[in-house]
Design an enzyme around this catalytic site. Structure first.
Site, PDB file in Angstrom:
ATOM      1  N   LYS B 125      57.613  30.612  56.801  1.00  0.00           N
ATOM      2  CA  LYS B 125      57.367  31.084  55.444  1.00  0.00           C
ATOM      3  C   LYS B 125      58.309  30.488  54.407  1.00  0.00           C
ATOM      4  CE  LYS B 125      57.819  34.885  57.481  1.00  0.00           C
ATOM      5  NZ  LYS B 125      57.393  35.462  58.735  1.00  0.00           N
ATOM      6  N   GLY B 154      50.639  37.373  61.148  1.00  0.00           N
ATOM      7  CA  GLY B 154      50.713  36.830  62.517  1.00  0.00           C
ATOM      8  C   GLY B 154      49.355  36.405  63.006  1.00  0.00           C
ATOM      9  N   GLY B 207      64.037  45.833  69.763  1.00  0.00           N
ATOM     10  CA  GLY B 207      63.725  44.438  69.490  1.00  0.00           C
ATOM     11  C   GLY B 207      62.737  44.245  68.349  1.00  0.00           C
ATOM     12  N   GLU B 210      65.786  42.367  63.811  1.00  0.00           N
ATOM     13  CA  GLU B 210      66.792  41.386  64.201  1.00  0.00           C
ATOM     14  C   GLU B 210      68.181  41.983  64.026  1.00  0.00           C
ATOM     15  OE1 GLU B 210      65.868  37.634  63.837  1.00  0.00           O
ATOM     16  OE2 GLU B 210      63.741  38.159  63.803  1.00  0.00           O
ATOM     17  N   LYS B 225      55.316  36.619  51.895  1.00  0.00           N
ATOM     18  CA  LYS B 225      53.881  36.719  52.196  1.00  0.00           C
ATOM     19  C   LYS B 225      53.076  36.953  50.921  1.00  0.00           C
ATOM     20  CE  LYS B 225      54.919  38.172  56.861  1.00  0.00           C
ATOM     21  NZ  LYS B 225      55.365  39.300  57.693  1.00  0.00           N
TER      22      LYS B 225
END
Ligand SMILES: NC(=O)c1ccc[n+]([C@@H]2O[C@H](COP(=O)([O-])OP(=O)(O)OC[C@H]3O[C@@H](n4cnc5c(N)ncnc54)[C@H](OP(=O)(O)O)[C@@H]3O)[C@@H](O)[C@H]2O)c1
Lengths: 471, 341
Positions: B125, B154, B207, B210, B225
């Site tokens: 991105k 995604g 998870g 980050e 986005k």
């Protein structure tokens, strides 16, 4: 009185000693009463070096330009020193070399300022190779007390279109001007030294002749001045029945027709480019390929078919490596109109030249031969376009193949030649992958695995007894 | 089709995996025969003009951490730009890490690809958020395609829904939950009545977030986005600096509670309705946009078809790689029709 155009290639001008030897060859003929017109290429490797320098200049590499000029100066001065004994003449030539290289440096610096290299400026840069070699030969001739004058192709009168890098002469203008300008020199017993390869547009902008190069300059002069023969001096004895590296017993070919010579050039022999053959073919002026390092040898004569003695049909065999084969197959191709057209069209648009084609009658398969370096692009493009369209199910490639071209006059017309070729190959247990279709009368070509190439060439060479002189 | 894969991390390896698993079907069903001729990571490159063995490349990456060590095809010191410039291929797949400061190394990769006549598929991105109008112009100028389906949603075909599904209609506004991490945090805060900090820690443990979660929680990822959608779908020449961005750090339990009493909740909404914005926004729990967990959702408001909402998993290696495959097929399709014209 005999008139001869003598063209000297880069290797025959590689060193000062060579240039002296070239001058002696010219002087010998002149003393025997011949009118000689000399055409010279650039010194060995100079043209490639100039191309590199032009590219470096485009990248604004000014340090390279300075070093390059120095290197060129050393190369040409060293040659002059060895080629010319007379102090006065030597000085004069050294002056010319220096002046010419100063100009070259300016041109390259200009390119580096703009950072752009057009085909036009590239031609101009490349022209310096012949502008430097011609004065050297001129000096060497004067050193031998010959009356001589050097001119560039442009000054000689070769006028071309503005297709830089691959310019075509305006034939009638060129012929007229060459006659007007070079003719009088011959009458005055002056030996003209013409720089090959370079010419100019009608506006005087420098162009180069591209494929055919200096040979073309030589044959243009030959046609204009109606000479008796063109001698192409090089570093080999002449054209051979096949590459002596493959078959040590390969023989020199004493005579070939223009058509045969053209065919050999297409298949990669060190022959004259077909384009260069054109002017002399029209006027039926014979050309002779000769070796500067072995002037005793008569070389290969290229002449009209009637003149060239008719003997064995097969004259020469070429092995072309660096090729690849593409197979396109799919039952759907049968009867689907335009399947082939699509393939040719797509490859053409991607600048992939097709060297050989063969198809099955059923139209379920077509095989193509192209340069190996283009295989990746060709294969990928064909897959993108053809796969998923229903009619074509598979595109495959083999990059371990080679082409064998068997050449000679009237091959097709002579019964049983093809069958003798293929039987000879089959006897060695070699599988023929593909046979060309629609090839010219003058050759039969086919494809085998690269590892079988040399064996196949040897088999044919033996079958037609090409190693047994005389033919 | 020859592909140079630049970046061999989660997405890159997932793509290799998909290409391996789908190879027979893609050839048979789509006439698409992909050949990965080069892979580049930070440790170097592996190059084979006939196509690399992807199975071996996956194993090698696991073992050595780079593909540059391949004894036959490896070039340990070779830089990515040198590979893009010198290796012959039709497409560059650019999947290096997102960088919103200067777009690098992705921006240079994409420009180099264009200059050498290669099409680009990316999921990165960064370069797009900073310079999408410029990149689209460069692609046009160099007559190549730039595709980036994986950057929004995604594997969920968000961009395609607007561009293809609503072909011909005019899209007036776009609203969406564009970031899975923040949506997870907000969902957990409301469900479990825990603070932002606690929810973030939980997301990190699982998870979903980050170690450095700034990109997500400060709304930058969502803003990227927004920029991509504004340019691609609505033809607006926005870049990241044009987006008014507010993250979710300051969303309190009290605010969530108040909203809940009104039958609403707070979501991080990216929106293009006039000015592009990203901000925590109160929306109705019955709004089709109101999805929970890591899900993403985007609503397109179009002039004639009305409102359409698409919901999907948003991110993930395999999901994103599937978007790359779609883009590759789209390019193959376009090239085939172009070449036949
Ligand atoms: N993962 C997702 O679900 C998802 C979803 C949508 C979009 N994206 C975007 O897709 C891109 C890739 O994501 P990811 O999850 O695959 O990231 P990743 O796992 O961090 O992988 C990045 C890859 O890029 C390589 N790389 C970094 N700098 C490089 C350089 N200068 N030259 C060549 N290679 C370089 C890395 O090399 P090493 O292997 O040597 O470290 C690594 O292989 C990112 O921009 C991300 O934002 C990801």
């Amino acid at each position: 009185m005999k008139k001869i155009v003598m063209k000297f290639g880069g290797t025959s001008l590689a060193t000062g000693e060579n240039i002296r030897c070239v001058a002696n060859l010219v002087a010998d003929s002149a003393k025997q009463g011949c009118s000689v017109i000399v055409v010279v290429s650039a010194l060995n490797h100079t043209t490639d070096d100039l191309c590199d320098a032009a590219e470096q200049a485009k990248k604004r590499n000014e340090a390279y330009i300075r070093k390059f000029k120095q290197k060129m100066l050393e190369k040409h001065s060293a040659a002059a020193l060895k080629a010319i004994k007379n102090k006065g003449v030597l000085q004069e030539i050294e002056q010319i070399i220096k002046k010419t290289l100063d100009e070259l440096e300016k041109v390259l610096t200009g390119i580096s300022y703009v950072g752009e290299l057009t085909p036009k400026s590239r031609d101009f840069v490349v022209s310096f190779g012949e502008r430097l070699s011609a004065p050297l030969v001129w000096g060497a001739l004067r050193d031998l007390k010959l009356e001589s004058q050097w001119v560039t192709g442009k000054e000689a009168g070769i006028v071309t279109d503005a297709n830089f890098g691959e310019a075509s002469p305006l034939m009638n203008v060129t012929m007229h001007q060459l006659r007007e300008r070079i003719g009088p020199l011959l009458e005055k017993q002056v030996v003209p030294v013409v720089s090959g390869y370079i010419a100019a547009t009608q506006d005087g902008v420098v162009t180069t002749l591209g494929r055919g190069g200096s040979d073309y300059t030589a044959t243009l002069l030959a046609a204009a001045l109606a000479v008796d023969e063109v001698w192409i001096w090089t570093d080999v004895d002449g054209l051979m029945t096949t590459d002596p590296k493959i078959i040590p017993s390969a023989k020199m070919l004493p005579e070939l027709s223009y058509q045969e010579a053209a065919e050999m050039a297409i298949f990669g022999a060190k022959a004259m480019h077909p384009r260069a053959l054109e002017p002399i073919m029209k006027e039926s002026i014979p050309a002779r390929i000769r070796n500067v390092f072995n002037p005793e040898n008569p070389g290969t004569l290229i002449a009209k078919a009637q003149t060239a003695k008719r003997t064995e049909v097969v004259k020469a065999i070429a092995l072309i490596k660096d090729v690849a084969m593409i197979n396109v197959s799919g039952a759907g191709m049968v009867g689907a109109p335009g399947s082939y057209a699509k393939i040719f069209d797509v490859l053409g648009k991607n600048n992939v030249n097709i060297m050989m084609i063969s198809t099955a009658v059923s139209e379920a398969n077509i095989s193509l031969i192209i340069r190996r370096s283009l295989l990746g692009r060709a294969l990928s493009t064909l897959e993108i376009v053809l796969l998923g369209r229903g009619s074509i199910s598979e595109v495959t490639a083999e990059d371990d193949v080679c082409v064998i071209a068997v050449m000679g006059a009237n091959m097709k017309g002579t019964l049983g030649v093809a069958s003798r070729i293929f039987t000879a190959v089959a006897r060695k247990g070699i599988n023929i992958r593909m046979i060309a279709q629609g090839s010219s009368e003058l050759n039969v070509s086919f494809v085998v695995k690269e590892k079988d190439g040399e064996v196949a060439v040897r088999a044919i060479h033996e079958e037609f007894k090409l190693d047994k002189a005389p033919r | 089709m020859r592909i140079i894969l630049v970046g061999y991390g989660v997405v890159g390896q997932s793509l290799a995996d998909i290409l391996l698993r789908r190879s027979i079907e893609t050839v048979r069903d789509y006439g698409f025969n992909p050949k990965v001729v080069a892979i580049v990571d930070r440790g170097g490159a592996a190059i084979n003009s006939k196509g690399l063995d992807l199975e071996k490349m996956l194993a090698l990456k696991k073992k050595d951490g780079t593909v540059g060590t391949d004894p036959k095809f490896g070039y340990p010191q070779m830089s990515s730009s040198a590979v893009i410039e010198s290796v012959e291929a039709e497409v560059v797949v650019e999947v290096t890490p997102t960088n919103v400061k200067n777009g690098e190394p992705g921006l240079s990769h994409i420009k180099t690809a264009f200059k050498t006549g290669k099409h680009v598929v990316t999921t990165n991105k960064g370069p797009l958020a900073l310079a999408l109008p410029a990149l689209m112009e460069l692609a046009d100028y160099n007559k190549v395609y730039l595709r980036f389906s994986g950057t929004v949603g995604g594997g969920t075909p968000v961009l395609e829904l607007a561009k293809r599904g609503l072909l011909g209609d005019k899209i007036i506004a776009i609203r969406g939950i564009l970031n899975g991490t923040t949506n997870y945090i907000l969902t957990k805060m409301e469900e479990k009545c825990i603070t932002f900090q606690q929810a973030l820690e939980e997301a990190q443990k699982l998870g979903y977030a980050e170690t450095d979660p700034t990109m997500d929680i400060d709304g930058i990822d969502a803003a990227c986005k927004v920029v991509i959608m504004a340019n691609w779908i609505m033809n607006k020449k926005f870049t990241l600096k044009d987006v008014e961005v507010q993250g979710i750090r300051d969303v309190t339990l009290q605010a969530l509670g108040k909203a809940s009493k009104r039958g609403n909740t707070i979501k991080l909404i990216g929106s293009i309705d006039g000015n592009p914005t990203v901000a925590p926004t109160e929306i109705s729990k019955h709004d089709p946009l109101c999805v929970s967990g890591v899900l993403n959702a985007v609503t397109f408001v179009s002039k004639f078809a009305g409102e359409e909402t698409i919901i999907g998993r948003g991110a993930g290696g395999m999901e994103t790689a599937s978007a790359v495959l779609r883009d590759l097929l789209d390019i193959k399709h376009n090239l085939a029709s172009e070449l036949l014209m």
